[in-house]
Design an enzyme around this catalytic site. Structure first.
Site, PDB file in Angstrom:
ATOM      1  N   SER A  14     -62.703 -16.377  91.145  1.00 16.43           N
ATOM      2  CA  SER A  14     -62.089 -16.819  92.397  1.00 16.43           C
ATOM      3  C   SER A  14     -60.687 -16.402  92.843  1.00 16.43           C
ATOM      4  O   SER A  14     -60.161 -15.952  93.889  1.00 16.43           O
ATOM      5  CB  SER A  14     -62.162 -18.339  92.907  1.00 16.43           C
ATOM      6  OG  SER A  14     -63.512 -18.809  92.716  1.00 16.43           O
ATOM      7  N   SER A 139     -55.433 -19.012  75.279  1.00 16.45           N
ATOM      8  CA  SER A 139     -54.217 -18.931  75.798  1.00 16.45           C
ATOM      9  C   SER A 139     -53.192 -19.362  74.532  1.00 16.45           C
ATOM     10  O   SER A 139     -53.686 -19.529  73.412  1.00 16.45           O
ATOM     11  CB  SER A 139     -53.665 -20.145  76.699  1.00 16.45           C
ATOM     12  OG  SER A 139     -52.435 -20.488  76.855  1.00 16.45           O
ATOM     13  N   TYR A 152     -54.144 -29.136  76.635  1.00 19.40           N
ATOM     14  CA  TYR A 152     -54.664 -27.843  76.900  1.00 19.40           C
ATOM     15  C   TYR A 152     -54.894 -27.040  75.871  1.00 19.40           C
ATOM     16  O   TYR A 152     -55.832 -26.070  75.690  1.00 19.40           O
ATOM     17  CB  TYR A 152     -53.768 -27.312  78.068  1.00 19.40           C
ATOM     18  CG  TYR A 152     -54.058 -26.041  78.468  1.00 19.40           C
ATOM     19  CD1 TYR A 152     -54.904 -25.532  79.548  1.00 19.40           C
ATOM     20  CD2 TYR A 152     -52.877 -24.805  77.995  1.00 19.40           C
ATOM     21  CE1 TYR A 152     -55.108 -24.100  79.709  1.00 19.40           C
ATOM     22  CE2 TYR A 152     -53.239 -23.509  78.677  1.00 19.40           C
ATOM     23  CZ  TYR A 152     -54.247 -23.217  79.260  1.00 19.40           C
ATOM     24  OH  TYR A 152     -54.494 -21.899  79.699  1.00 19.40           O
ATOM     25  N   SER A 155     -57.711 -27.289  73.616  1.00 20.26           N
ATOM     26  CA  SER A 155     -58.967 -26.937  74.308  1.00 20.26           C
ATOM     27  C   SER A 155     -59.110 -25.234  73.968  1.00 20.26           C
ATOM     28  O   SER A 155     -59.870 -24.514  73.699  1.00 20.26           O
ATOM     29  CB  SER A 155     -59.153 -27.340  75.621  1.00 20.26           C
ATOM     30  OG  SER A 155     -58.297 -26.469  76.549  1.00 20.26           O
ATOM     31  N   LYS A 156     -57.917 -24.661  74.025  1.00 21.37           N
ATOM     32  CA  LYS A 156     -57.610 -23.001  74.043  1.00 21.37           C
ATOM     33  C   LYS A 156     -57.722 -22.665  72.541  1.00 21.37           C
ATOM     34  O   LYS A 156     -58.389 -21.490  72.128  1.00 21.37           O
ATOM     35  CB  LYS A 156     -56.418 -22.699  74.716  1.00 21.37           C
ATOM     36  CG  LYS A 156     -56.267 -22.811  76.174  1.00 21.37           C
ATOM     37  CD  LYS A 156     -57.718 -21.983  76.758  1.00 21.37           C
ATOM     38  CE  LYS A 156     -57.566 -22.075  78.304  1.00 21.37           C
ATOM     39  NZ  LYS A 156     -58.652 -21.026  78.904  1.00 21.37           N
TER      40      LYS A 156
END
Length: 248
Positions: A14, A139, A152, A155-156
């Site tokens: 998107s 990331s 975060y 998770s990366k």
């Protein structure tokens, strides 16, 4: 780096890195399946693509138990999938004192579990004479420590580990699995990160990028390379795309 007639699924298409990937892949000849939650935003991306045969496929990737069947349905309707790029993700900057189960579940579902679930569907009924390719967008937060960005980053980092594990497991299906790890890129997500910080905190982060902030196209170039036959002997790697951040 010719991707002519390759059909490639791009999640998070998107905006930002996902949109840049979709645009570049179409310019290289691919037929792109655009995924995101907002159909109108996907249609805006579709309007920027070169060539034809592209498809908008809105779906909420947080519904991890349904993702494998969704991928199977995409293949049945639109044809064989050669590659998959996982750009979708969320970033919520919160210190450990604000940690709770809901934040953990949302972050891990969208950033990590969805990648495994889509890969599960992608590997089904492969033509092993054709090399497939998966690229996860991780990331550098998964390689370094950042205050307020711990979950975060976890998770990366999980995506990087998933890359290595799946690269070995999917060898028998002739699928390569690689990962890119961008530093701060000038996207909508970066703007949201800026809002969550003080001006001094954000400027400190910017100052850690010796070559300045990246552009979505910088990451898209790395993704396209890893998808292409130019990288046919590259597997299980995480490629930092970070303008010198890690050397700083």
């Amino acid at each position: 780096m010719n991707l002519s007639d390759k059909r490639i699924l791009v999640t998070g298409a998107s905006a930002g890195i996902g949109r840049a990937c979709a645009v570049l892949l179409s310019q290289l000849g691919a037929k792109v399946i655009l995924n995101g939650r907002n159909l109108a935003a996907l249609e805006q991306t579709a309007a920027e693509l070169s060539g034809d045969g592209h498809v908008c496929a809105p779906f909420d990737i947080a519904a991890t138990d349904k993702l494998s069947e969704w991928v199977k349905a995409l293949i049945k309707e639109h044809g064989y999938l050669d590659s998959f790029v996982h750009c979708a993700g969320i970033q919520v900057t919160k210190p450990i004192r604000l940690f709770d189960q809901a934040l953990f579940n949302e972050t891990m579902h969208i950033n990590l579990a969805s990648a495994m679930a889509i890969s599960k569907g992608f590997r089904l009924k492969r033509d092993r004479s054709k090399q497939g390719s998966i690229v996860f967008v991780s990331s550098i937060a998964g390689l370094i420590g950042q205050t307020g960005n711990t979950l975060y980053g976890a998770s990366k980092a999980g995506l990087m580990s998933l890359t290595r594990g799946l690269a070995m497991e999917l060898l028998r299906d002739n699928i390569r699995v690689n990962c890119v790890a961008p530093a701060l890129v000038a996207t909508e997500m970066a703007k949201r990160t800026q809002v969550s910080m003080t001006e001094a905190q954000f400027q400190h982060m910017v100052n850690q990028h010796p070559m300045g902030l990246g552009q979505p196209e910088d990451v898209a170039n790395a993704v396209a390379f890893l998808l292409s036959d130019a990288a046919k002997w590259i597997n299980a790697v995480t490629l930092p795309v970070e303008g010198g951040y890690l050397a700083n």
